[in-house]
Write a protein that holds these residues in place. Structure first.
Motif, PDB file in Angstrom:
ATOM      1  N   ALA A 122       0.822  -1.208   0.000  1.00 28.44           N
ATOM      2  CA  ALA A 122       0.000   0.000   0.000  1.00 28.44           C
ATOM      3  C   ALA A 122       0.858   1.261   0.000  1.00 28.44           C
ATOM      4  O   ALA A 122       0.529   2.236  -0.690  1.00 28.44           O
ATOM      5  N   LEU A 123       1.960   1.249   0.746  1.00 30.30           N
ATOM      6  CA  LEU A 123       2.866   2.406   0.713  1.00 30.30           C
ATOM      7  C   LEU A 123       3.394   2.638  -0.701  1.00 30.30           C
ATOM      8  O   LEU A 123       3.443   3.777  -1.174  1.00 30.30           O
ATOM      9  N   ALA A 124       3.791   1.559  -1.376  1.00 31.37           N
ATOM     10  CA  ALA A 124       4.333   1.685  -2.735  1.00 31.37           C
ATOM     11  C   ALA A 124       3.261   2.159  -3.715  1.00 31.37           C
ATOM     12  O   ALA A 124       3.513   3.032  -4.551  1.00 31.37           O
ATOM     13  N   ALA A 125       2.066   1.599  -3.622  1.00 34.45           N
ATOM     14  CA  ALA A 125       0.987   1.986  -4.536  1.00 34.45           C
ATOM     15  C   ALA A 125       0.572   3.435  -4.310  1.00 34.45           C
ATOM     16  O   ALA A 125       0.339   4.184  -5.268  1.00 34.45           O
ATOM     17  N   ARG A 126       0.485   3.856  -3.062  1.00 33.11           N
ATOM     18  CA  ARG A 126       0.103   5.240  -2.763  1.00 33.11           C
ATOM     19  C   ARG A 126       1.175   6.216  -3.249  1.00 33.11           C
ATOM     20  O   ARG A 126       0.859   7.245  -3.866  1.00 33.11           O
ATOM     21  N   ALA A 127       2.442   5.894  -3.023  1.00 32.31           N
ATOM     22  CA  ALA A 127       3.534   6.759  -3.500  1.00 32.31           C
ATOM     23  C   ALA A 127       3.484   6.885  -5.014  1.00 32.31           C
ATOM     24  O   ALA A 127       3.671   7.978  -5.567  1.00 32.31           O
ATOM     25  N   TRP A 128       3.234   5.779  -5.703  1.00 34.32           N
ATOM     26  CA  TRP A 128       3.130   5.791  -7.169  1.00 34.32           C
ATOM     27  C   TRP A 128       1.951   6.662  -7.612  1.00 34.32           C
ATOM     28  O   TRP A 128       2.074   7.473  -8.541  1.00 34.32           O
ATOM     29  N   ALA A 129       0.806   6.527  -6.946  1.00 39.30           N
ATOM     30  CA  ALA A 129      -0.373   7.315  -7.323  1.00 39.30           C
ATOM     31  C   ALA A 129      -0.114   8.808  -7.147  1.00 39.30           C
ATOM     32  O   ALA A 129      -0.517   9.617  -7.980  1.00 39.30           O
ATOM     33  N   SER A 131       3.019  10.337  -6.973  1.00 42.30           N
ATOM     34  CA  SER A 131       4.137  10.849  -7.776  1.00 42.30           C
ATOM     35  C   SER A 131       3.902  10.703  -9.274  1.00 42.30           C
ATOM     36  O   SER A 131       4.130  11.637 -10.026  1.00 42.30           O
ATOM     37  N   ASP A 132       3.435   9.566  -9.730  1.00 39.05           N
ATOM     38  CA  ASP A 132       3.318   9.325 -11.171  1.00 39.05           C
ATOM     39  C   ASP A 132       1.955   9.702 -11.747  1.00 39.05           C
ATOM     40  O   ASP A 132       1.871  10.126 -12.894  1.00 39.05           O
ATOM     41  N   LEU A 133       0.892   9.504 -10.970  1.00 32.54           N
ATOM     42  CA  LEU A 133      -0.449   9.824 -11.462  1.00 32.54           C
ATOM     43  C   LEU A 133      -0.876  11.239 -11.116  1.00 32.54           C
ATOM     44  O   LEU A 133      -1.879  11.727 -11.632  1.00 32.54           O
ATOM     45  N   GLY A 134      -0.143  11.880 -10.213  1.00 31.75           N
ATOM     46  CA  GLY A 134      -0.479  13.250  -9.830  1.00 31.75           C
ATOM     47  C   GLY A 134      -1.682  13.361  -8.914  1.00 31.75           C
ATOM     48  O   GLY A 134      -2.232  14.454  -8.733  1.00 31.75           O
ATOM     49  N   MET A 135      -2.112  12.242  -8.311  1.00 34.63           N
ATOM     50  CA  MET A 135      -3.219  12.321  -7.363  1.00 34.63           C
ATOM     51  C   MET A 135      -2.743  13.091  -6.133  1.00 34.63           C
ATOM     52  O   MET A 135      -1.574  13.013  -5.759  1.00 34.63           O
ATOM     53  N   THR A 136      -3.641  13.813  -5.530  1.00 38.11           N
ATOM     54  CA  THR A 136      -3.269  14.613  -4.368  1.00 38.11           C
ATOM     55  C   THR A 136      -3.853  14.072  -3.070  1.00 38.11           C
ATOM     56  O   THR A 136      -3.424  14.445  -1.991  1.00 38.11           O
ATOM     57  N   THR A 137      -4.851  13.220  -3.173  1.00 38.86           N
ATOM     58  CA  THR A 137      -5.476  12.596  -2.014  1.00 38.86           C
ATOM     59  C   THR A 137      -6.130  11.304  -2.471  1.00 38.86           C
ATOM     60  O   THR A 137      -6.332  11.094  -3.670  1.00 38.86           O
ATOM     61  N   MET A 138      -6.438  10.453  -1.540  1.00 35.75           N
ATOM     62  CA  MET A 138      -7.211   9.260  -1.845  1.00 35.75           C
ATOM     63  C   MET A 138      -7.803   8.706  -0.568  1.00 35.75           C
ATOM     64  O   MET A 138      -7.488   9.151   0.525  1.00 35.75           O
ATOM     65  N   THR A 139      -8.683   7.742  -0.756  1.00 38.87           N
ATOM     66  CA  THR A 139      -9.389   7.138   0.361  1.00 38.87           C
ATOM     67  C   THR A 139      -9.144   5.638   0.380  1.00 38.87           C
ATOM     68  O   THR A 139      -8.612   5.067  -0.575  1.00 38.87           O
ATOM     69  N   SER A 140      -9.539   5.017   1.459  1.00 39.46           N
ATOM     70  CA  SER A 140      -9.722   3.570   1.520  1.00 39.46           C
ATOM     71  C   SER A 140     -11.127   3.370   2.067  1.00 39.46           C
ATOM     72  O   SER A 140     -11.487   3.953   3.093  1.00 39.46           O
ATOM     73  N   ASN A 141     -11.912   2.595   1.348  1.00 42.15           N
ATOM     74  CA  ASN A 141     -13.308   2.358   1.710  1.00 42.15           C
ATOM     75  C   ASN A 141     -13.385   0.978   2.349  1.00 42.15           C
ATOM     76  O   ASN A 141     -13.095  -0.021   1.695  1.00 42.15           O
ATOM     77  N   PRO A 178      -3.480  10.738   4.172  1.00 38.68           N
ATOM     78  CA  PRO A 178      -2.803  12.039   4.144  1.00 38.68           C
ATOM     79  C   PRO A 178      -2.592  12.457   2.687  1.00 38.68           C
ATOM     80  O   PRO A 178      -2.361  11.609   1.816  1.00 38.68           O
ATOM     81  N   ASP A 179      -2.704  13.748   2.411  1.00 39.51           N
ATOM     82  CA  ASP A 179      -2.487  14.196   1.039  1.00 39.51           C
ATOM     83  C   ASP A 179      -1.017  14.099   0.677  1.00 39.51           C
ATOM     84  O   ASP A 179      -0.154  13.878   1.538  1.00 39.51           O
ATOM     85  N   ALA A 180      -0.747  14.230  -0.598  1.00 42.51           N
ATOM     86  CA  ALA A 180       0.611  14.055  -1.104  1.00 42.51           C
ATOM     87  C   ALA A 180       1.592  14.997  -0.426  1.00 42.51           C
ATOM     88  O   ALA A 180       2.705  14.603  -0.078  1.00 42.51           O
ATOM     89  N   GLU A 181       1.195  16.243  -0.224  1.00 37.00           N
ATOM     90  CA  GLU A 181       2.105  17.221   0.397  1.00 37.00           C
ATOM     91  C   GLU A 181       2.460  16.852   1.825  1.00 37.00           C
ATOM     92  O   GLU A 181       3.581  17.056   2.267  1.00 37.00           O
ATOM     93  N   ALA A 182       1.504  16.288   2.556  1.00 40.89           N
ATOM     94  CA  ALA A 182       1.752  15.919   3.946  1.00 40.89           C
ATOM     95  C   ALA A 182       2.768  14.791   4.068  1.00 40.89           C
ATOM     96  O   ALA A 182       3.421  14.649   5.089  1.00 40.89           O
ATOM     97  N   LEU A 183       2.908  14.007   3.021  1.00 39.72           N
ATOM     98  CA  LEU A 183       3.828  12.861   3.052  1.00 39.72           C
ATOM     99  C   LEU A 183       5.243  13.212   2.582  1.00 39.72           C
ATOM    100  O   LEU A 183       6.140  12.397   2.682  1.00 39.72           O
ATOM    101  N   LEU A 184       5.404  14.408   2.041  1.00 34.11           N
ATOM    102  CA  LEU A 184       6.731  14.813   1.552  1.00 34.11           C
ATOM    103  C   LEU A 184       7.674  15.138   2.669  1.00 34.11           C
ATOM    104  O   LEU A 184       7.409  15.592   3.699  1.00 34.11           O
TER     105      LEU A 184
END
Length: 184
Positions: A122-129, A131-141, A178-184
């Protein structure tokens, strides 16, 4: 697969190949379908993801994920254990019709739980989303009874945001990462 169909190990999507210390996250291959079907037919294990007791329906879900990749440019990747080369689960970004927004999801197959595989994937997939997809936030349902996934979402820094009616799962809890900026 039926006896006359060759099992392909060719990539079926444009998924990236992400490597972590112990895992490879890659696009689904037809050779992965049996592990997914076995997981789907195990009611106790798949209830938080969607129990699919019929083999043909689980096969359809597997190929639907391939279509999801072609429509969105993302989907569930196979988690491959580097040591055994076996599928250990699936993890990725899921956003079918009716979902509130892109979701980071994970499943770990029997024999691979309790080893931190879902967390690492999940850490790898979220980092990819991010950095590479430009997503800024996401959820887990997560269905409220899936305590292991709730614990993992929390470990990933996600926080409960709200309940909602999931078109596939019924009552669901939305956890905000956490949004992408919070993880930087």
């Amino acid at each position: 697969m039926n006896a006359t169909s060759p099992i392909s190990q060719a990539p079926l999507t444009n998924a990236p190949r992400l490597e972590t210390e112990r895992l490879i996250l890659r696009g689904p291959e037809m050779a992965d379908v049996e592990a997914f079907i076995a997981f789907s037919a195990d009611e106790a294990r798949s209830i938080g993801f969607g129990y699919i007791p019929q083999r043909d329906e689980a096969w359809r879900w597997f190929v639907m994920n391939i279509g999801h990749w072609h429509i969105h440019g993302y989907g569930y990747m196979t988690i491959e254990d580097k040591i055994t080369g076996k599928p250990a689960g699936i993890c990725g970004i899921w956003n079918p019709e009716g979902w509130p927004e892109p979701e980071l999801g994970w499943v770990v197959y029997e024999g691979f739980e309790g080893k931190g595989i879902a967390y690492e994937a999940a850490l790898a997939a979220r980092a990819w989303a991010y950095s590479d997809l430009g997503m800024t936030t996401m959820t887990s349902n997560i269905v409220p009874s899936n305590l292991r996934s709730i614990a993992l979402a929390t470990r990933l820094g996600a926080r409960f945001e709200r309940e909602y009616d999931n078109v596939q799962m019924g009552l669901d809890h939305l956890y905000r990462h956490p949004d992408a900026e919070a993880l930087l």
